[in-house]
Structure formats: C-alpha cells, structure tokens
Scaffold this motif. Structure first.
Motif, PDB file in Angstrom:
ATOM      1  N   VAL A 193     -26.044   1.373 -39.129  1.00 28.98           N
ATOM      2  CA  VAL A 193     -27.102   2.131 -39.807  1.00 28.98           C
ATOM      3  C   VAL A 193     -26.491   3.051 -40.855  1.00 28.98           C
ATOM      4  CG1 VAL A 193     -28.862   3.916 -39.488  1.00 28.98           C
ATOM      5  CG2 VAL A 193     -28.706   2.020 -37.872  1.00 28.98           C
ATOM      6  N   ALA A 194     -25.305   3.585 -40.547  1.00 23.33           N
ATOM      7  CA  ALA A 194     -24.616   4.474 -41.490  1.00 23.33           C
ATOM      8  C   ALA A 194     -23.910   3.715 -42.607  1.00 23.33           C
ATOM      9  CB  ALA A 194     -23.604   5.337 -40.733  1.00 23.33           C
ATOM     10  N   GLY A 195     -23.984   2.362 -42.581  1.00 24.76           N
ATOM     11  CA  GLY A 195     -23.458   1.560 -43.683  1.00 24.76           C
ATOM     12  C   GLY A 195     -22.166   0.832 -43.410  1.00 24.76           C
ATOM     13  N   HIS A 196     -21.664   0.879 -42.172  1.00 24.50           N
ATOM     14  CA  HIS A 196     -20.389   0.242 -41.858  1.00 24.50           C
ATOM     15  C   HIS A 196     -20.603  -1.174 -41.318  1.00 24.50           C
ATOM     16  CE1 HIS A 196     -18.323   4.017 -42.519  1.00 24.50           C
ATOM     17  NE2 HIS A 196     -19.191   4.616 -41.719  1.00 24.50           N
ATOM     18  N   SER A 197     -19.690  -2.074 -41.671  1.00 19.45           N
ATOM     19  CA  SER A 197     -19.735  -3.436 -41.153  1.00 19.45           C
ATOM     20  C   SER A 197     -18.999  -3.503 -39.830  1.00 19.45           C
ATOM     21  CB  SER A 197     -19.102  -4.410 -42.146  1.00 19.45           C
ATOM     22  OG  SER A 197     -17.722  -4.107 -42.326  1.00 19.45           O
ATOM     23  N   GLY A 198     -19.371  -4.460 -38.991  1.00 17.08           N
ATOM     24  CA  GLY A 198     -18.723  -4.553 -37.693  1.00 17.08           C
ATOM     25  C   GLY A 198     -18.712  -5.957 -37.139  1.00 17.08           C
ATOM     26  N   VAL A 199     -17.744  -6.226 -36.291  1.00 18.17           N
ATOM     27  CA  VAL A 199     -17.632  -7.495 -35.570  1.00 18.17           C
ATOM     28  C   VAL A 199     -17.444  -7.166 -34.101  1.00 18.17           C
ATOM     29  CG1 VAL A 199     -16.193  -9.530 -35.153  1.00 18.17           C
ATOM     30  CG2 VAL A 199     -16.671  -8.814 -37.503  1.00 18.17           C
ATOM     31  N   ILE A 200     -18.182  -7.858 -33.239  1.00 23.47           N
ATOM     32  CA  ILE A 200     -17.974  -7.749 -31.804  1.00 23.47           C
ATOM     33  C   ILE A 200     -17.714  -9.149 -31.263  1.00 23.47           C
ATOM     34  CG2 ILE A 200     -20.486  -7.783 -31.378  1.00 23.47           C
ATOM     35  CD1 ILE A 200     -19.875  -6.053 -28.855  1.00 23.47           C
ATOM     36  N   VAL A 201     -16.668  -9.273 -30.451  1.00 22.64           N
ATOM     37  CA  VAL A 201     -16.252 -10.588 -29.972  1.00 22.64           C
ATOM     38  C   VAL A 201     -16.035 -10.528 -28.470  1.00 22.64           C
ATOM     39  CG1 VAL A 201     -13.873 -10.031 -30.649  1.00 22.64           C
ATOM     40  CG2 VAL A 201     -14.467 -12.389 -30.122  1.00 22.64           C
ATOM     41  N   TYR A 202     -16.645 -11.467 -27.757  1.00 17.42           N
ATOM     42  CA  TYR A 202     -16.469 -11.574 -26.321  1.00 17.42           C
ATOM     43  C   TYR A 202     -15.198 -12.376 -26.061  1.00 17.42           C
ATOM     44  CZ  TYR A 202     -17.485 -12.711 -21.448  1.00 17.42           C
ATOM     45  OH  TYR A 202     -17.413 -12.864 -20.083  1.00 17.42           O
ATOM     46  N   MET A 203     -14.191 -11.692 -25.535  1.00 13.88           N
ATOM     47  CA  MET A 203     -12.841 -12.247 -25.489  1.00 13.88           C
ATOM     48  C   MET A 203     -12.703 -13.537 -24.684  1.00 13.88           C
ATOM     49  SD  MET A 203     -10.611 -10.897 -27.428  1.00 13.88           S
ATOM     50  CE  MET A 203      -9.042 -11.321 -26.655  1.00 13.88           C
ATOM     51  N   PRO A 204     -13.255 -13.674 -23.479  1.00 19.33           N
ATOM     52  CA  PRO A 204     -13.047 -14.926 -22.734  1.00 19.33           C
ATOM     53  C   PRO A 204     -13.501 -16.164 -23.499  1.00 19.33           C
ATOM     54  CG  PRO A 204     -13.853 -13.223 -21.266  1.00 19.33           C
ATOM     55  CD  PRO A 204     -13.951 -12.653 -22.649  1.00 19.33           C
ATOM     56  N   ASP A 205     -14.689 -16.100 -24.107  1.00 20.08           N
ATOM     57  CA  ASP A 205     -15.183 -17.259 -24.854  1.00 20.08           C
ATOM     58  C   ASP A 205     -14.423 -17.451 -26.158  1.00 20.08           C
ATOM     59  OD1 ASP A 205     -16.967 -17.704 -22.853  1.00 20.08           O
ATOM     60  OD2 ASP A 205     -18.738 -17.040 -23.964  1.00 20.08           O
ATOM     61  N   PHE A 206     -14.050 -16.351 -26.780  1.00 14.14           N
ATOM     62  CA  PHE A 206     -13.315 -16.438 -28.045  1.00 14.14           C
ATOM     63  C   PHE A 206     -11.968 -17.134 -27.851  1.00 14.14           C
ATOM     64  CE2 PHE A 206     -10.272 -14.161 -30.977  1.00 14.14           C
ATOM     65  CZ  PHE A 206     -10.620 -14.875 -32.116  1.00 14.14           C
ATOM     66  N   VAL A 207     -11.258 -16.785 -26.809  1.00 14.72           N
ATOM     67  CA  VAL A 207      -9.945 -17.395 -26.559  1.00 14.72           C
ATOM     68  C   VAL A 207     -10.092 -18.893 -26.308  1.00 14.72           C
ATOM     69  CG1 VAL A 207      -8.026 -17.478 -24.918  1.00 14.72           C
ATOM     70  CG2 VAL A 207      -8.839 -15.271 -25.786  1.00 14.72           C
ATOM     71  N   GLU A 208     -11.127 -19.290 -25.582  1.00 11.36           N
ATOM     72  CA  GLU A 208     -11.354 -20.717 -25.349  1.00 11.36           C
ATOM     73  C   GLU A 208     -11.696 -21.436 -26.643  1.00 11.36           C
ATOM     74  OE1 GLU A 208     -10.871 -22.486 -22.487  1.00 11.36           O
ATOM     75  OE2 GLU A 208      -9.930 -20.594 -21.924  1.00 11.36           O
ATOM     76  N   GLU A 209     -12.509 -20.786 -27.486  1.00 10.52           N
ATOM     77  CA  GLU A 209     -12.917 -21.407 -28.750  1.00 10.52           C
ATOM     78  C   GLU A 209     -11.742 -21.551 -29.706  1.00 10.52           C
ATOM     79  OE1 GLU A 209     -15.738 -23.145 -31.342  1.00 10.52           O
ATOM     80  OE2 GLU A 209     -15.768 -22.680 -29.209  1.00 10.52           O
ATOM     81  N   LEU A 210     -10.773 -20.654 -29.610  1.00 12.89           N
ATOM     82  CA  LEU A 210      -9.600 -20.739 -30.481  1.00 12.89           C
ATOM     83  C   LEU A 210      -8.843 -22.054 -30.290  1.00 12.89           C
ATOM     84  CD1 LEU A 210      -8.183 -17.096 -30.360  1.00 12.89           C
ATOM     85  CD2 LEU A 210      -8.997 -18.312 -32.385  1.00 12.89           C
ATOM     86  N   LYS A 211      -8.931 -22.627 -29.117  1.00 12.98           N
ATOM     87  CA  LYS A 211      -8.237 -23.899 -28.872  1.00 12.98           C
ATOM     88  C   LYS A 211      -8.773 -24.998 -29.777  1.00 12.98           C
ATOM     89  CE  LYS A 211      -7.413 -22.663 -24.027  1.00 12.98           C
ATOM     90  NZ  LYS A 211      -7.728 -22.968 -22.602  1.00 12.98           N
TER      91      LYS A 211
END
Length: 320
Positions: A193-211
């Motif tokens: 809301v204050a104008g900043h961009s952001g990324v949130i990543v769920y680590m267990p699924d992210f690590v599997e997807e990296l494969k």
C-alpha cells in the motif's frame, strides 16, 4: 420511463410523436436535469434537446447507482462507471453538453487494490492469505500471546512508512499454526500500500519446483531476478524444505548475497536461528557441511531481527 431503444423501435407506428414527446418531457422534468439547467442557464433548451440520449443515459445510470447492486452486477454500460455531464463552451462559442464516464467509489477502491496486488508476487503461497483482507484489531486480539510479535511488525511497518526501507528484515519463528504466514502477508500488504514491491515464496514447494526449472534457464533466471530485485522478499516456512547443495549454495546463497546490505529479507520458520543453521548445514546429497550452513547464516543472521511468535495453533480457524 421507456428506453430510447424502445422509442426507436416504434418509429413506424403512428404514436411515435406522442411517445417521443412524452419521453422528452419526462427527461427535461427529471430533478437531475432540472438541477443541471439551474446550474447552467446559458444552455438553451433547443441545444439540450439535441442530446436526449445523453440525458437518458445520465438519468438511468444515476438510478442504477442510487440502488447499487455491487460492482460485479453493475448494470451500467461501462461497469463501475457512471455518466457525468458537463457544460463547456464549444469551438463555435456556444455552450455545449458533454458526457464523460467517471469511475464510481467501488471501482476506485478496486483499482487501488489491483495496483497493490500487482506489486506483490506470490510463489506457491495460498492466495487467500493475500486477498482476504486484514483487521488490525482482530490481529491484535486474536491471541494475547502474539501481542509482542504483532507489535514488532506494526512498529516495523510504521518505521518504513516514515523512513523508507532499510537492509534489515524480520525472522519470525514459532510453532505450527500460530499465524506466521498470515502476519507476514499482512506486513507485505501494508508496505505494498505504501508503494513497495514484494515477493513471498513458500520454501518447500519452491525447492521442489527448482528441480524442474533446472531445465528452463530463462524461467529460472526470471524467478531468481524477481527475488533479487523486489523491495521485500519473504521466505515462508524456511527450514521445512528438503535442501540439496545446488539450491542452497547457488540459488538461495546467490539471492541472499545480492540482497544483503541492499534490501530487507524476511522469513517465517518453525526453527529459531540456531536450529535453522543446523538445517542449512545438512543436504540430502552431501550430508552435514557445517561451514556451508554457517556461510549461509552469515547472510541471514546479521540482517534480521529474530522475533518469536507464541500462541495457540490457529489452523482451521478464520484468519489463522
């Protein structure tokens, strides 16, 4: 009042003149049109009669807005917008009636929320955590044992709003279901809301997807670059993933190495920092490598405030 289309369909019938005159009288006698004429007496009735369709649209959409059925069911020609009439001097010097479409309050609110959501990228995190809305009173009162951690987040948000982003983030750790993800999504939303961009990543699924990303260099680079360059990065549930050396040393390490001293990184975890170090020191391929765990922790520990979150397991309850 009949619609203009109904009048036009009756052009071949003998009562066309009578019906069109009745419609014209209804329009010119409508309170909204009379108010317009009182505000602009320079607008001659003969000029006004040239724009009966605009007057009709104006009156009908005003009725719709007065009995608004909600944005999703808006009956106006341009949903979420209404006709706004103005009187301006035409090139020939005569006053002329103009129509413009204006967004209503509901549309403006939706546009504002859409702009906020566009600043947030979510990888494998339940979108409901980002879209269900937030009630600060409920957040404070949900569980009194959470108050200390909640105050830390509130203070962080207030500090960023006043002073801008610094390089330090928050490491929020606690037991299952105490609301860590929810609170981090709240922080992310408020700073978006204050104008900043952001990324949130769920680590267990992210690590599997990296494969699978290993076979798609362009997608891998795009994902890593998004995490490097966003204003705020949240690693959700770090410590629950099944690490391999490549992910730890070349992906996670590269992201954190780029961000440290530049932009804040945030974490949620079931582990306090010393236990996270043990987790990061062990991979399924190479076993325990203490120095590599320590190396990664050197990119985490100095750049966060560790905040414990206490409370009951809220899983399955609203806004947990």
């Amino acid at each position: 009042m009949e619609s203009m289309s109904e009048v036009l369909r009756s052009m071949s019938t003998p009562d066309l003149r009578q019906r069109s005159v009745r419609l014209e009288q209804e329009l010119l006698g409508h309170p909204l049109v009379r108010e317009l004429l009182e505000e602009h007496p320079e607008l001659e009735a003969s000029r006004l009669r040239l724009h009966l369709s605009r007057l009709y649209q104006y009156v009908e959409e005003s009725k719709h807005c007065a009995n608004c059925p909600g944005l999703a069911n808006c009956p106006n020609d341009f949903p979420g917008h209404y006709s706004k009439l103005s009187v301006e001097t035409a090139p020939g010097g005569q006053p002329e009636l103009y129509e413009r479409k204006k967004p209503c309050e509901l549309q403006l609110a939706k546009d504002a929320q859409d702009r906020i959501r566009k600043r947030i990228t979510s990888f494998y995190v339940d979108e409901r955590a980002l879209s269900e809305g937030y009630d600060e009173i409920e957040i404070m009162g949900k569980d009194p044992r959470r108050m200390s951690a909640v105050n830390k987040l509130f203070n962080y948000i207030a500090h960023v709003r006043e002073n801008g982003l610094g390089p330090r983030g928050i490491y929020l750790h606690g037991a299952f279901g105490t609301g860590k993800t929810f609170l981090m999504c709240y922080l992310l939303h408020e700073l978006a809301v204050a104008g900043h961009s952001g990324v949130i990543v769920y680590m267990p699924d992210f690590v599997e997807e990296l494969k699978t990303m290993m076979q798609d260099g362009a997608r891998l680079k795009e994902t890593v670059d998004a995490m490097k360059n966003c204003d705020l990065l949240i690693f959700d549930d770090i410590g629950a993933e099944n690490l391999n050396p490549w992910v730890r040393d070349h992906i996670l390490g590269a992201i954190l190495n780029y961000r440290m001293n530049r932009k804040p990184t945030f974490y949620t975890s079931n582990y306090p920092l010393p236990e996270l170090e043990k987790h990061l020191s062990f991979t399924s391929k190479d076993g325990e490598e203490l120095y590599k765990g320590q190396r990664l922790m050197d990119r985490i520990r100095p750049f966060v405030e560790a905040v414990p979150l206490y409370g009951e397991n809220q899983r399955g309850q609203h806004s947990s």
